[in-house]
Design an enzyme around this catalytic site. Structure first.
Site, short mmCIF file in Angstrom:
data_model
loop_
_atom_site.label_atom_id
_atom_site.label_comp_id
_atom_site.label_asym_id
_atom_site.label_seq_id
_atom_site.Cartn_x
_atom_site.Cartn_y
_atom_site.Cartn_z
N ASP A 1 -28.80 3.61 -5.28
CA ASP A 1 -29.50 3.94 -4.05
C ASP A 1 -28.52 4.56 -3.06
O ASP A 1 -27.72 3.86 -2.43
CB ASP A 1 -30.12 2.67 -3.45
CG ASP A 1 -30.85 2.92 -2.14
OD1 ASP A 1 -30.98 4.10 -1.76
OD2 ASP A 1 -31.28 1.94 -1.50
N GLU B 1 2.40 9.59 0.94
CA GLU B 1 3.23 8.39 1.09
C GLU B 1 2.47 7.40 1.94
O GLU B 1 2.38 7.54 3.16
CB GLU B 1 4.57 8.76 1.75
CG GLU B 1 5.35 9.83 1.00
CD GLU B 1 6.50 10.40 1.81
OE1 GLU B 1 6.74 9.91 2.95
OE2 GLU B 1 7.17 11.33 1.33
N GLU C 1 1.65 3.95 3.80
CA GLU C 1 2.21 2.73 4.39
C GLU C 1 1.09 1.72 4.61
O GLU C 1 -0.06 2.10 4.82
CB GLU C 1 2.89 3.06 5.72
CG GLU C 1 4.07 4.02 5.56
CD GLU C 1 4.59 4.56 6.87
OE1 GLU C 1 5.74 5.06 6.89
OE2 GLU C 1 3.85 4.51 7.87
N GLU D 1 9.08 -1.09 5.22
CA GLU D 1 9.05 -0.07 6.26
C GLU D 1 9.64 -0.62 7.57
O GLU D 1 10.17 -1.72 7.62
CB GLU D 1 7.61 0.42 6.47
CG GLU D 1 7.30 1.74 5.76
CD GLU D 1 8.16 2.88 6.26
OE1 GLU D 1 8.64 2.82 7.42
OE2 GLU D 1 8.35 3.86 5.51
N GLU E 1 5.88 0.34 1.95
CA GLU E 1 5.51 1.64 1.40
C GLU E 1 5.83 1.65 -0.09
O GLU E 1 6.88 1.16 -0.51
CB GLU E 1 6.27 2.77 2.11
CG GLU E 1 5.96 4.17 1.55
CD GLU E 1 6.66 5.27 2.33
OE1 GLU E 1 6.61 5.22 3.58
OE2 GLU E 1 7.27 6.15 1.70
N HIS F 1 2.01 10.33 5.23
CA HIS F 1 2.64 11.64 5.17
C HIS F 1 2.25 12.31 3.85
O HIS F 1 2.36 11.70 2.79
CB HIS F 1 4.15 11.53 5.26
CG HIS F 1 4.64 10.86 6.51
ND1 HIS F 1 5.92 10.38 6.65
CD2 HIS F 1 4.00 10.58 7.67
CE1 HIS F 1 6.06 9.85 7.84
NE2 HIS F 1 4.90 9.95 8.48
N ARG G 1 12.34 15.68 11.87
CA ARG G 1 11.12 14.94 11.56
C ARG G 1 10.18 14.79 12.75
O ARG G 1 9.16 14.14 12.63
CB ARG G 1 11.48 13.55 11.01
CG ARG G 1 12.21 13.59 9.68
CD ARG G 1 12.72 12.21 9.28
NE ARG G 1 13.46 12.27 8.02
CZ ARG G 1 12.93 12.08 6.82
NH1 ARG G 1 11.65 11.79 6.70
NH2 ARG G 1 13.68 12.16 5.73
N GLU H 1 5.47 19.06 4.31
CA GLU H 1 4.98 17.70 4.55
C GLU H 1 4.20 17.69 5.85
O GLU H 1 4.75 17.96 6.92
CB GLU H 1 6.16 16.73 4.63
CG GLU H 1 5.75 15.29 4.95
CD GLU H 1 6.95 14.40 5.24
OE1 GLU H 1 7.02 13.30 4.69
OE2 GLU H 1 7.83 14.83 6.05
N ARG I 1 2.69 15.41 8.50
CA ARG I 1 3.05 14.04 8.83
C ARG I 1 1.98 13.28 9.63
O ARG I 1 2.15 12.10 9.91
CB ARG I 1 4.37 14.04 9.61
CG ARG I 1 5.53 14.59 8.79
CD ARG I 1 6.81 14.73 9.60
NE ARG I 1 7.27 13.48 10.18
CZ ARG I 1 7.94 12.53 9.53
NH1 ARG I 1 8.20 12.68 8.24
NH2 ARG I 1 8.32 11.43 10.13
#
Length: 443
Positions: A53, A131, A133, A187, A194, A243, A315, A332, A334
């Site tokens: 359903d 990645e 977490e 982490e 992670e 990420h 970063r 990447e 983030r």
């Protein structure tokens, strides 16, 4: 699926002494769902599909058109290693169909399939490596709490990291299910962890994200803990991100993002992909950060990227180019968090990148300074904008982006809009502890 494929699959299930089959899929919000059947019903599932359903699944179907079919993808067959021998179970991840045999346009897996096919027409394979977490909290009386399981920090070892054994058991279970685990660690925040698995084509990786969350929650529960992928469960400490590493491969196995003779060794394809991604990233934010709580993580500080730009060296930028080159060349993104629906998120990222390639969208100049340390005036002079600051704002950007809405389809885009409006209204009108603590005694 051929008759021989069905026969081989049935023989495999019998050899594995499987008693029950779980047919898994996701709703629009990325929440795992499943229908369990006895193993003897597998042939019907593989040949005809199993009906369910759809009106009971968020964002799927209205009551008057609720009949849906689950059809297993046999490549996703896997035994659930934590089940006892007497009730051994396996799972398939399924595609959702309408009763007339057509793919259901509201199936997130179908949305990603269509974009993967678009990439293939252009000669590309889209690879992703997320990645994820997550936090491990204690349970009391069978209910999750916000009490830390450990007081470890980044890369800490036991005995500080009391959850090391839990991570080990999660990794063992995932390995038994066919994962290629690359690393695991504690982490930054207390009780935050992670586990990284090897990248793959986007559809397989999205399936793996679904499996990863399902397995992690199950193993944690067996240990008396609650695993949560909520973006920001506790104020004042780091939230959990997802990420997402991305690359395009050519049909002959080469990395389309790598050019040894180009600046930063990034090909024109890579640069145009970044350009398209940054152009559409505000709309993508609604998909990659789908809850009200997601935007409690997307604030300056706590390592969460909120400034729209790219860099090969720091970063603090939203899009980072990790150092490895050659076959490992990738970008990447983030900003996504692990509450997102991976099928829709990967589809939106791919569509934006392909738009950049088709329309030759150049990215802005790379930002090689720490954006977090810039003043507001410096960010403005460098043309650095910020991601949407709330679910309401992000949803407005999504609804104003014809490309991203178009690849989602009218059904999915319309339901995402409705969900955001309802969520935001519930949040906007709720009276919180913060308000009563701040105002009750004063007024």
């Amino acid at each position: 699926m051929s008759g021989d494929d069905v026969s081989r699959m049935l023989e495999k299930i019998e050899e594995d002494r499987v008693r029950f089959i779980r047919l898994q899929f996701t709703d629009i919000m990325g929440v795992a769902k499943n229908v369990a059947i006895p193993a003897r019903q597998t042939e019907k599932a593989l040949t005809e599909g199993i009906s369910f359903d759809g009106s009971s699944i968020m964002g799927f179907a209205r009551l008057e058109e609720s009949d849906m079919l689950l059809k297993p993808d046999i490549s996703t067959y896997s035994i659930l290693p934590w089940r006892p021998e007497a009730t051994r179970a396996a799972r398939f991840i399924c595609d959702v169909y309408t009763p007339n045999g057509k793919p259901f346009e509201g199936d997130p897996r179908y949305v990603l399939r269509k974009q993967v096919e678009e990439a293939a027409k252009m000669g590309y394979v889209f690879n992703t490596g997320p990645e994820l977490e997550f936090f491990l909290f204690r349970q009391e009386d069978g209910k999750p709490t916000l009490k830390f399981q450990d007081v470890g920090g980044y890369f800490d070892l036991a005995p500080t990291d009391l959850a090391e054994d839990v991570r080990r058991d999660i990794i063992l279970a995932l390995t038994d299910m066919g994962f290629d685990i690359e690393a695991s660690h504690h982490e930054v925040a207390e009780s935050q962890h992670e586990i990284d698995f090897k990248y793959g084509d986007a559809l397989t990786t999205a399936d793996n994200v679904l499996t990863f969350k399902f397995a992690t929650k199950t193993i944690a529960l067996q240990k008396g803990l609650h695993a949560t992928f909520m973006a920001k469960p506790i104020y004042g400490i780091n939230g959990s991100g997802m990420h997402t590493n991305c690359s395009l491969g050519t049909m002959d196995g080469q990395n389309a993002f790598y050019d040894p003779d180009a600046p930063k060794q990034l090909s024109d394809t890579a640069m145009k992909f970044i350009g398209g991604l940054l152009k559409h990233v505000k709309a993508i934010t609604r998909i990659a950060n789908p809850t009200v709580n997601s935007y409690k993580r997307l604030v300056p500080g706590y390592e969460a990227p909120v400034y729209i730009g790219w860099s090969a060296s720091n970063r603090s930028a939203l899009v980072r180019v990790p150092a490895p080159r050659g076959r490992s060349t990738r970008i990447e993104l983030r900003s996504p968090d692990p509450t997102c629906n991976p099928y829709l998120t990967f589809a939106a990222i791919l569509a934006a990148g392909l738009d950049g390639i088709r329309n030759e969208i150049d990215p802005p100049q790379s930002i090689d300074r720490n954006i977090f340390h810039m003043t507001a005036e410096e960010r403005m002079s460098n043309g650095i904008e910020t991601l949407p600051g709330s679910l309401f704002e992000a949803n407005q950007f999504l609804m104003a982006d014809p490309l991203i809405c178009g690849i989602l389809g009218e059904h999915v885009a319309g339901n995402l809009n409705s969900i955001a409006e309802i969520e935001w209204d519930l949040f906007r009108t709720a009276v919180t502890d913060w308000e009563t603590n701040r105002y009750l005694s004063i007024y």
